[in-house]
Design a protein around this motif. Structure first.
Motif, PDB file in Angstrom:
ATOM      1  N   TYR A  59     -25.475  12.130  40.562  1.00  0.00           N
ATOM      2  CA  TYR A  59     -25.891  13.528  40.425  1.00  0.00           C
ATOM      3  C   TYR A  59     -26.155  13.935  38.975  1.00  0.00           C
ATOM      4  O   TYR A  59     -27.189  14.558  38.683  1.00  0.00           O
ATOM      5  CB  TYR A  59     -24.850  14.447  41.062  1.00  0.00           C
ATOM      6  CG  TYR A  59     -25.306  15.880  41.174  1.00  0.00           C
ATOM      7  CD1 TYR A  59     -25.958  16.337  42.309  1.00  0.00           C
ATOM      8  CD2 TYR A  59     -25.100  16.782  40.134  1.00  0.00           C
ATOM      9  CE1 TYR A  59     -26.392  17.650  42.411  1.00  0.00           C
ATOM     10  CE2 TYR A  59     -25.531  18.093  40.224  1.00  0.00           C
ATOM     11  CZ  TYR A  59     -26.173  18.522  41.365  1.00  0.00           C
ATOM     12  OH  TYR A  59     -26.608  19.824  41.448  1.00  0.00           O
ATOM     13  N   ILE A  62     -29.569  12.521  37.792  1.00  0.00           N
ATOM     14  CA  ILE A  62     -30.713  13.165  38.437  1.00  0.00           C
ATOM     15  C   ILE A  62     -30.910  14.572  37.875  1.00  0.00           C
ATOM     16  O   ILE A  62     -32.038  14.994  37.571  1.00  0.00           O
ATOM     17  CB  ILE A  62     -30.508  13.230  39.961  1.00  0.00           C
ATOM     18  CG1 ILE A  62     -30.376  11.828  40.562  1.00  0.00           C
ATOM     19  CG2 ILE A  62     -31.655  13.993  40.618  1.00  0.00           C
ATOM     20  CD1 ILE A  62     -31.639  11.029  40.597  1.00  0.00           C
ATOM     21  N   LEU A  63     -29.824  15.327  37.728  1.00  0.00           N
ATOM     22  CA  LEU A  63     -29.941  16.698  37.236  1.00  0.00           C
ATOM     23  C   LEU A  63     -30.495  16.729  35.818  1.00  0.00           C
ATOM     24  O   LEU A  63     -31.395  17.519  35.501  1.00  0.00           O
ATOM     25  CB  LEU A  63     -28.577  17.392  37.287  1.00  0.00           C
ATOM     26  CG  LEU A  63     -28.588  18.868  36.884  1.00  0.00           C
ATOM     27  CD1 LEU A  63     -29.381  19.694  37.886  1.00  0.00           C
ATOM     28  CD2 LEU A  63     -27.173  19.412  36.749  1.00  0.00           C
ATOM     29  N   MET A  66     -34.156  16.096  35.822  1.00  0.00           N
ATOM     30  CA  MET A  66     -34.926  17.277  36.220  1.00  0.00           C
ATOM     31  C   MET A  66     -35.011  18.293  35.089  1.00  0.00           C
ATOM     32  O   MET A  66     -36.032  18.969  34.915  1.00  0.00           O
ATOM     33  CB  MET A  66     -34.290  17.911  37.454  1.00  0.00           C
ATOM     34  CG  MET A  66     -34.569  17.160  38.740  1.00  0.00           C
ATOM     35  SD  MET A  66     -34.028  18.103  40.179  1.00  0.00           S
ATOM     36  CE  MET A  66     -35.010  17.320  41.458  1.00  0.00           C
ATOM     37  N   PRO A 236     -32.696  23.851  38.170  1.00  0.00           N
ATOM     38  CA  PRO A 236     -32.726  22.484  38.699  1.00  0.00           C
ATOM     39  C   PRO A 236     -31.695  22.242  39.786  1.00  0.00           C
ATOM     40  O   PRO A 236     -31.887  21.363  40.622  1.00  0.00           O
ATOM     41  CB  PRO A 236     -32.455  21.617  37.465  1.00  0.00           C
ATOM     42  CG  PRO A 236     -31.821  22.522  36.480  1.00  0.00           C
ATOM     43  CD  PRO A 236     -32.379  23.878  36.733  1.00  0.00           C
ATOM     44  N   THR A 237     -30.586  22.994  39.808  1.00  0.00           N
ATOM     45  CA  THR A 237     -29.617  22.801  40.885  1.00  0.00           C
ATOM     46  C   THR A 237     -30.213  23.147  42.241  1.00  0.00           C
ATOM     47  O   THR A 237     -29.816  22.570  43.261  1.00  0.00           O
ATOM     48  CB  THR A 237     -28.364  23.654  40.643  1.00  0.00           C
ATOM     49  OG1 THR A 237     -28.752  24.997  40.334  1.00  0.00           O
ATOM     50  CG2 THR A 237     -27.542  23.094  39.504  1.00  0.00           C
ATOM     51  N   ARG A 239     -33.585  22.870  42.825  1.00  0.00           N
ATOM     52  CA  ARG A 239     -34.614  21.857  43.062  1.00  0.00           C
ATOM     53  C   ARG A 239     -34.000  20.541  43.526  1.00  0.00           C
ATOM     54  O   ARG A 239     -34.537  19.871  44.406  1.00  0.00           O
ATOM     55  CB  ARG A 239     -35.442  21.641  41.794  1.00  0.00           C
ATOM     56  CG  ARG A 239     -36.220  22.869  41.344  1.00  0.00           C
ATOM     57  CD  ARG A 239     -37.369  22.500  40.422  1.00  0.00           C
ATOM     58  NE  ARG A 239     -36.936  21.756  39.254  1.00  0.00           N
ATOM     59  CZ  ARG A 239     -36.504  22.312  38.133  1.00  0.00           C
ATOM     60  NH1 ARG A 239     -36.407  23.629  38.040  1.00  0.00           N
ATOM     61  NH2 ARG A 239     -36.152  21.571  37.099  1.00  0.00           N
ATOM     62  N   ILE A 240     -32.869  20.189  42.944  1.00  0.00           N
ATOM     63  CA  ILE A 240     -32.242  18.928  43.329  1.00  0.00           C
ATOM     64  C   ILE A 240     -31.739  18.993  44.766  1.00  0.00           C
ATOM     65  O   ILE A 240     -31.725  17.986  45.482  1.00  0.00           O
ATOM     66  CB  ILE A 240     -31.094  18.578  42.349  1.00  0.00           C
ATOM     67  CG1 ILE A 240     -30.727  17.098  42.440  1.00  0.00           C
ATOM     68  CG2 ILE A 240     -29.866  19.417  42.597  1.00  0.00           C
ATOM     69  CD1 ILE A 240     -29.733  16.668  41.372  1.00  0.00           C
ATOM     70  N   LEU A 243     -34.190  17.703  47.542  1.00  0.00           N
ATOM     71  CA  LEU A 243     -34.584  16.295  47.646  1.00  0.00           C
ATOM     72  C   LEU A 243     -33.971  15.663  48.889  1.00  0.00           C
ATOM     73  O   LEU A 243     -32.769  15.811  49.148  1.00  0.00           O
ATOM     74  CB  LEU A 243     -34.135  15.520  46.406  1.00  0.00           C
ATOM     75  CG  LEU A 243     -34.738  15.933  45.058  1.00  0.00           C
ATOM     76  CD1 LEU A 243     -34.171  15.054  43.950  1.00  0.00           C
ATOM     77  CD2 LEU A 243     -36.254  15.854  45.088  1.00  0.00           C
ATOM     78  N   TYR A 248     -34.057  10.968  46.611  1.00  0.00           N
ATOM     79  CA  TYR A 248     -32.978  11.102  45.625  1.00  0.00           C
ATOM     80  C   TYR A 248     -32.470   9.725  45.196  1.00  0.00           C
ATOM     81  O   TYR A 248     -32.367   9.426  43.995  1.00  0.00           O
ATOM     82  CB  TYR A 248     -31.851  11.926  46.239  1.00  0.00           C
ATOM     83  CG  TYR A 248     -30.652  12.162  45.344  1.00  0.00           C
ATOM     84  CD1 TYR A 248     -30.484  13.369  44.680  1.00  0.00           C
ATOM     85  CD2 TYR A 248     -29.662  11.189  45.181  1.00  0.00           C
ATOM     86  CE1 TYR A 248     -29.375  13.601  43.872  1.00  0.00           C
ATOM     87  CE2 TYR A 248     -28.557  11.406  44.375  1.00  0.00           C
ATOM     88  CZ  TYR A 248     -28.421  12.614  43.726  1.00  0.00           C
ATOM     89  OH  TYR A 248     -27.327  12.826  42.927  1.00  0.00           O
ATOM     90  N   ARG A 337     -22.850  20.006  37.853  1.00  0.00           N
ATOM     91  CA  ARG A 337     -23.561  20.918  38.756  1.00  0.00           C
ATOM     92  C   ARG A 337     -23.326  22.367  38.354  1.00  0.00           C
ATOM     93  O   ARG A 337     -24.232  23.202  38.398  1.00  0.00           O
ATOM     94  CB  ARG A 337     -23.089  20.681  40.191  1.00  0.00           C
ATOM     95  CG  ARG A 337     -23.723  21.582  41.250  1.00  0.00           C
ATOM     96  CD  ARG A 337     -23.184  21.195  42.620  1.00  0.00           C
ATOM     97  NE  ARG A 337     -23.815  21.945  43.693  1.00  0.00           N
ATOM     98  CZ  ARG A 337     -23.335  23.057  44.214  1.00  0.00           C
ATOM     99  NH1 ARG A 337     -22.205  23.574  43.733  1.00  0.00           N
ATOM    100  NH2 ARG A 337     -23.957  23.664  45.200  1.00  0.00           N
TER     101      ARG A 337
END
Length: 472
Positions: A59, A62-63, A66, A236-237, A239-240, A243, A248, A337
């Motif tokens: 996570y 990925i965050l 983004m 972005p939280t 948008r993620i 996925l 992802y 997050r």
């Protein structure tokens, strides 16, 4: 960037697309530090369980990717302006510090970071964060952490990636980064809107230059921009969260080529590899409904996570284990997050609390926070309390007062005590401007107390924040 449990809409000030990946093999690079055994293992043989673990593990990467995707070029500075309640790019912003950020690519060569000398009483903090959201280095005006023979101010550092070997200039401090794709998150203290031009002057003097250009004497090659207030693009939280599982996890596999997992992650990675999750891998042969269910379950775990190590004192929650997470993947993901790049507690101590603005009948509530004589927060720099609405944004009010404690200065009682009033209605002139913190007229609100460069008595719990009590 700050840690309250409601702050789930945290977004990058800036961001860009990650650079092309470079081939790497499992387990990849390590940060050189001994990490504890994994907090939770993944010995379960089913794909659902391993996909959940992979989602949580990946996570932060990925965050951050983004966040890069919404920013400007790598290896350049973006400087923010003083936020207002309509800045929707980042939740729980401080109104006492102005941010600068740079997304780094250290794959080709090191970068020289130079921090200008500022006034002795102006606090600054530069965090260097790796691709997995760990704070690797924290540099402050109180402790610039330079080597013995280094010059300064200005303070000059060379940021080197995991694979670099070579000769460095003399009298410069080397800062090794375990990730080629890293981030600088900087904060500079500001004394209200009128102080902005001076802060902007210091921001313009920050340098970020490729080592080869530095060696050629090209000292004016820093690229920087002023980043305007963000009025509302999706964080972005959110948008993620859209996925699907396959997208992802395939993205995680691609990103791990550029920033491989640490050696301490090898036990988990060996298990994830059995379903294709590894640097350069794919999960296309896994059932999509299983991967999507893993996304749903992992997101619930992140949303429901509470910090078991936080201190609860007089209604305040004080997280004490921030910055570097080792193999505690759930803590790392849930913390990122809520608020990426939280400062280590030795740099900023955060304390958070919630409260309603009205009673059950809708009558407005008024609160008091009283610091007894000699009980003002013990800091080497300064302290402040900021109010936020339920989404983690600053509270609109006609007087543009968003925090207390720092600027304007609080007014002490004759005995040295400080009494702050927290309410919606303007209490002046009975209460000095510097002692009033406006809150919303309805709904709930939250407060974040920040101690910048906290002293030992605050860090070890000898000092405690006072309760917030109702005013009759």
């Amino acid at each position: 960037m700050d840690p309250h449990a409601r702050a789930l809409t945290r977004r990058s000030l800036l961001g860009i697309v990650a650079a092309a990946a470079a081939a790497a093999t499992l387990p990849g690079c390590d940060d050189g530090e001994t990490s504890p055994a994994p907090v939770r293992t993944t010995g379960r043989p089913d794909a659902l369980a391993m996909a959940i673990d992979a989602y949580i593990f990946g996570y932060p990467m990925i965050l951050l990717d983004m966040m890069r995707a919404s920013s400007g070029p790598t290896n350049s500075f973006d400087h923010s302006v003083l936020p207002d309640p309509y800045d929707r790019g980042v939740a729980r912003l401080s109104h006492d510090m102005v941010y600068s950020q740079a997304w780094l690519d250290l794959a080709e060569e090191p970068l020289v970071l130079q921090i200008p000398g500022m006034e002795p009483d102006r606090f600054w903090l530069f965090q260097l964060v790796d691709g997995w959201a760990n704070t690797v280095h924290d540099l402050t005006s109180k402790s610039p952490r330079t080597t013995v023979n280094a010059d300064g101010p200005p303070f000059t550092y060379v940021l080197t990636g995991p694979e670099w070997t070579g000769t460095l200039p003399s009298k410069i401090t080397r800062l090794h980064m375990p990730s080629a794709m890293s981030t600088i998150v900087a904060r500079v203290q500001i004394y209200g809107v009128a102080d902005a031009p001076k802060v902007n002057q210091w921001q313009r003097q920050m340098k970020l230059i490729p080592l080869s250009a530095w060696n050629r004497g090209e000292l004016d090659s820093t690229v920087s921009r002023v980043h305007p207030i963000d009025r509302g693009s999706e964080p972005p939280t959110k948008r993620i969260a859209t996925l699907d599982g396959q997208t992802y996890l395939n993205r995680l596999c691609r990103l791990m080529l550029a920033d491989p997992p640490a050696t301490a992650d090898a036990p988990l990675m060996a298990q994830l590899a059995t379903i294709g999750i590894q640097p350069g891998g794919i999960v296309d042969d896994q059932p999509s409904d299983t991967l999507d269910e893993a996304v749903r379950q992992a997101q619930r775990r992140l949303a429901e996570w509470t910090d078991p190590t936080a201190r609860s004192v007089n209604g305040w929650e004080i997280p004490i284990d921030l910055g570097t997470f080792g193999t505690d993947y759930l803590r790392r993901a849930a913390t990122t997050r809520r608020s990426p790049a939280l400062a280590p507690i030795r740099d900023i101590l955060y304390a958070n609390r919630d409260a309603p603005t009205t009673d059950d009948q809708g009558n407005p509530l008024r609160y008091r926070i009283r610091f007894e004589p000699d009980q003002w927060p013990p800091v080497e720099a300064f302290t402040s309390i900021t109010a936020y609405d339920t989404q983690g944004f600053l509270v609109p009010n006609p007087d543009a007062i968003y925090s207390v404690g720092h600027f304007p200065a609080v007014v002490r009682a004759p005995d040295g005590a400080v009494e702050l009033v927290v309410q919606h209605r303007d209490p002046r002139p009975a209460v000095p401007t510097g002692n009033w913190l406006p809150i919303p007229a309805t709904g709930d609100f939250s407060l974040t107390l920040r101690l910048y460069a906290p002293r030992r008595t605050a860090l070890d719990g000898q000092w405690e924040p006072p309760p917030m009590t109702l005013i009759d």
